[in-house]
Design a protein around this motif. Structure first.
Motif, PDB file in Angstrom:
ATOM      1  N   ALA A 116     -40.418 -47.964 -48.003  1.00  0.00           N
ATOM      2  CA  ALA A 116     -41.833 -48.133 -48.358  1.00  0.00           C
ATOM      3  C   ALA A 116     -42.892 -47.697 -47.099  1.00  0.00           C
ATOM      4  O   ALA A 116     -42.410 -47.904 -46.150  1.00  0.00           O
ATOM      5  CB  ALA A 116     -42.341 -49.693 -48.658  1.00  0.00           C
ATOM      6  N   VAL A 117     -44.019 -47.093 -47.634  1.00  0.00           N
ATOM      7  CA  VAL A 117     -45.035 -46.702 -46.380  1.00  0.00           C
ATOM      8  C   VAL A 117     -46.207 -47.573 -46.768  1.00  0.00           C
ATOM      9  O   VAL A 117     -46.833 -47.489 -47.673  1.00  0.00           O
ATOM     10  CB  VAL A 117     -45.201 -45.181 -46.633  1.00  0.00           C
ATOM     11  N   THR A 118     -46.715 -48.016 -45.796  1.00  0.00           N
ATOM     12  CA  THR A 118     -48.162 -48.643 -45.697  1.00  0.00           C
ATOM     13  C   THR A 118     -49.196 -47.869 -44.452  1.00  0.00           C
ATOM     14  O   THR A 118     -48.830 -47.685 -43.563  1.00  0.00           O
ATOM     15  CB  THR A 118     -47.962 -49.770 -44.995  1.00  0.00           C
ATOM     16  N   ILE A 119     -50.141 -47.686 -45.103  1.00  0.00           N
ATOM     17  CA  ILE A 119     -51.206 -46.693 -44.455  1.00  0.00           C
ATOM     18  C   ILE A 119     -52.156 -48.006 -44.481  1.00  0.00           C
ATOM     19  O   ILE A 119     -53.034 -48.190 -45.447  1.00  0.00           O
ATOM     20  CB  ILE A 119     -51.761 -45.564 -44.793  1.00  0.00           C
ATOM     21  N   GLY A 120     -52.762 -48.499 -43.329  1.00  0.00           N
ATOM     22  CA  GLY A 120     -53.849 -49.635 -43.310  1.00  0.00           C
ATOM     23  C   GLY A 120     -55.102 -49.121 -43.172  1.00  0.00           C
ATOM     24  O   GLY A 120     -56.136 -49.772 -42.698  1.00  0.00           O
ATOM     25  N   GLY A 121     -55.466 -47.859 -42.918  1.00  0.00           N
ATOM     26  CA  GLY A 121     -56.452 -47.285 -42.712  1.00  0.00           C
ATOM     27  C   GLY A 121     -56.761 -45.957 -43.308  1.00  0.00           C
ATOM     28  O   GLY A 121     -56.379 -45.565 -44.298  1.00  0.00           O
ATOM     29  N   SER A 122     -57.228 -45.048 -42.242  1.00  0.00           N
ATOM     30  CA  SER A 122     -57.376 -43.516 -43.039  1.00  0.00           C
ATOM     31  C   SER A 122     -55.955 -42.981 -42.304  1.00  0.00           C
ATOM     32  O   SER A 122     -55.367 -43.131 -41.445  1.00  0.00           O
ATOM     33  CB  SER A 122     -58.519 -42.953 -42.673  1.00  0.00           C
ATOM     34  N   GLY A 156     -51.986 -37.143 -42.405  1.00  0.00           N
ATOM     35  CA  GLY A 156     -50.709 -36.569 -42.359  1.00  0.00           C
ATOM     36  C   GLY A 156     -49.873 -36.625 -43.552  1.00  0.00           C
ATOM     37  O   GLY A 156     -50.463 -37.105 -44.766  1.00  0.00           O
ATOM     38  N   THR A 157     -48.641 -36.448 -43.311  1.00  0.00           N
ATOM     39  CA  THR A 157     -47.773 -36.287 -44.570  1.00  0.00           C
ATOM     40  C   THR A 157     -46.898 -37.590 -44.561  1.00  0.00           C
ATOM     41  O   THR A 157     -46.330 -37.439 -43.179  1.00  0.00           O
ATOM     42  CB  THR A 157     -46.886 -35.269 -44.705  1.00  0.00           C
ATOM     43  N   GLU A 158     -46.542 -38.232 -45.339  1.00  0.00           N
ATOM     44  CA  GLU A 158     -45.497 -39.253 -45.386  1.00  0.00           C
ATOM     45  C   GLU A 158     -44.453 -38.785 -46.519  1.00  0.00           C
ATOM     46  O   GLU A 158     -44.744 -38.499 -47.533  1.00  0.00           O
ATOM     47  CB  GLU A 158     -45.889 -40.649 -45.684  1.00  0.00           C
ATOM     48  N   ALA A 159     -43.256 -39.006 -46.025  1.00  0.00           N
ATOM     49  CA  ALA A 159     -42.157 -38.751 -47.091  1.00  0.00           C
ATOM     50  C   ALA A 159     -40.947 -39.782 -47.077  1.00  0.00           C
ATOM     51  O   ALA A 159     -40.792 -40.058 -45.860  1.00  0.00           O
ATOM     52  CB  ALA A 159     -41.509 -37.403 -46.885  1.00  0.00           C
ATOM     53  N   THR A 160     -40.344 -40.273 -48.058  1.00  0.00           N
ATOM     54  CA  THR A 160     -39.310 -40.966 -47.880  1.00  0.00           C
ATOM     55  C   THR A 160     -38.274 -40.717 -48.952  1.00  0.00           C
ATOM     56  O   THR A 160     -38.447 -39.670 -49.852  1.00  0.00           O
ATOM     57  CB  THR A 160     -39.673 -42.622 -48.606  1.00  0.00           C
ATOM     58  N   GLY A 161     -37.238 -41.189 -48.681  1.00  0.00           N
ATOM     59  CA  GLY A 161     -36.050 -40.760 -49.579  1.00  0.00           C
ATOM     60  C   GLY A 161     -35.092 -39.830 -48.646  1.00  0.00           C
ATOM     61  O   GLY A 161     -35.476 -39.205 -47.729  1.00  0.00           O
ATOM     62  N   ALA A 181     -57.955 -57.956 -49.616  1.00  0.00           N
ATOM     63  CA  ALA A 181     -58.131 -56.632 -49.994  1.00  0.00           C
ATOM     64  C   ALA A 181     -57.919 -55.715 -48.882  1.00  0.00           C
ATOM     65  O   ALA A 181     -57.598 -54.605 -49.134  1.00  0.00           O
ATOM     66  CB  ALA A 181     -59.397 -56.587 -50.603  1.00  0.00           C
ATOM     67  N   THR A 182     -58.153 -56.004 -47.772  1.00  0.00           N
ATOM     68  CA  THR A 182     -58.098 -55.087 -46.805  1.00  0.00           C
ATOM     69  C   THR A 182     -56.971 -55.099 -45.954  1.00  0.00           C
ATOM     70  O   THR A 182     -56.705 -54.191 -45.078  1.00  0.00           O
ATOM     71  CB  THR A 182     -59.357 -55.294 -45.706  1.00  0.00           C
ATOM     72  N   ARG A 183     -55.968 -55.861 -46.191  1.00  0.00           N
ATOM     73  CA  ARG A 183     -54.471 -55.788 -45.675  1.00  0.00           C
ATOM     74  C   ARG A 183     -53.628 -54.886 -46.228  1.00  0.00           C
ATOM     75  O   ARG A 183     -53.730 -54.904 -47.679  1.00  0.00           O
ATOM     76  CB  ARG A 183     -53.876 -57.347 -45.795  1.00  0.00           C
ATOM     77  N   ALA A 184     -53.041 -54.202 -45.639  1.00  0.00           N
ATOM     78  CA  ALA A 184     -52.189 -53.139 -46.141  1.00  0.00           C
ATOM     79  C   ALA A 184     -50.607 -53.892 -46.079  1.00  0.00           C
ATOM     80  O   ALA A 184     -50.288 -54.656 -45.071  1.00  0.00           O
ATOM     81  CB  ALA A 184     -52.214 -51.976 -45.321  1.00  0.00           C
ATOM     82  N   ARG A 185     -49.896 -53.642 -47.191  1.00  0.00           N
ATOM     83  CA  ARG A 185     -48.635 -54.090 -47.391  1.00  0.00           C
ATOM     84  C   ARG A 185     -47.697 -53.213 -48.057  1.00  0.00           C
ATOM     85  O   ARG A 185     -48.120 -52.318 -48.885  1.00  0.00           O
ATOM     86  CB  ARG A 185     -48.573 -55.418 -48.217  1.00  0.00           C
ATOM     87  N   ALA A 186     -46.557 -53.139 -47.538  1.00  0.00           N
ATOM     88  CA  ALA A 186     -45.575 -52.346 -48.280  1.00  0.00           C
ATOM     89  C   ALA A 186     -44.240 -53.267 -48.312  1.00  0.00           C
ATOM     90  O   ALA A 186     -44.208 -54.110 -47.493  1.00  0.00           O
ATOM     91  CB  ALA A 186     -45.230 -51.157 -47.225  1.00  0.00           C
ATOM     92  N   SER A 187     -43.366 -52.801 -49.490  1.00  0.00           N
ATOM     93  CA  SER A 187     -42.345 -53.646 -49.732  1.00  0.00           C
ATOM     94  C   SER A 187     -41.191 -52.839 -50.313  1.00  0.00           C
ATOM     95  O   SER A 187     -41.856 -51.776 -51.052  1.00  0.00           O
ATOM     96  CB  SER A 187     -42.609 -55.056 -50.550  1.00  0.00           C
ATOM     97  N   GLY A 188     -40.027 -53.350 -50.082  1.00  0.00           N
ATOM     98  CA  GLY A 188     -38.833 -52.556 -50.547  1.00  0.00           C
ATOM     99  C   GLY A 188     -38.569 -51.444 -49.627  1.00  0.00           C
ATOM    100  O   GLY A 188     -39.057 -50.975 -48.452  1.00  0.00           O
ATOM    101  N   ALA A 189     -37.179 -50.661 -49.908  1.00  0.00           N
ATOM    102  CA  ALA A 189     -36.830 -49.786 -49.012  1.00  0.00           C
ATOM    103  C   ALA A 189     -37.543 -48.552 -48.821  1.00  0.00           C
ATOM    104  O   ALA A 189     -38.279 -48.039 -49.864  1.00  0.00           O
ATOM    105  CB  ALA A 189     -35.448 -49.314 -49.597  1.00  0.00           C
TER     106      ALA A 189
END
Length: 85
Positions: free
Chosen positions: A62-68, A71-76, A52-60
């Protein structure tokens, strides 16, 4: 039978009143005892927490944040961020 009811109450009480420090302390004691008494349960719980504590992202894009994150994240394509102050 009442001991089982008492344990059940102690385990579920924090959900009803999460700010109740006594209920949380009782909950911790019951949980600790259950984990000491049942090492298999302790191993299963450790595995669940680890997954449960592992952060994962998949796909084009994708953004993963594994803690706090503060900031701002934007994709596309052509993504624009505007900070309003």
């Amino acid at each position: 039978m009442r001991a089982v009811d008492s344990s059940h109450d102690a385990i579920n009480e924090p959900a009803k009143a999460p700010q109740d420090r006594e209920a949380l302390a009782t909950h911790r004691r019951h949980l600790r005892k259950a984990l000491v008494d049942d090492p298999e349960l302790a191993d299963q719980l450790a595995g669940l927490v680890a997954r449960a504590t592992r952060a994962r992202a998949s796909g084009a894009r994708a953004v993963t944040i594994g803690g706090s994150h503060a900031g701002t994240e934007a994709t596309g394509d052509g993504a624009t961020n505007t900070a309003l102050r």
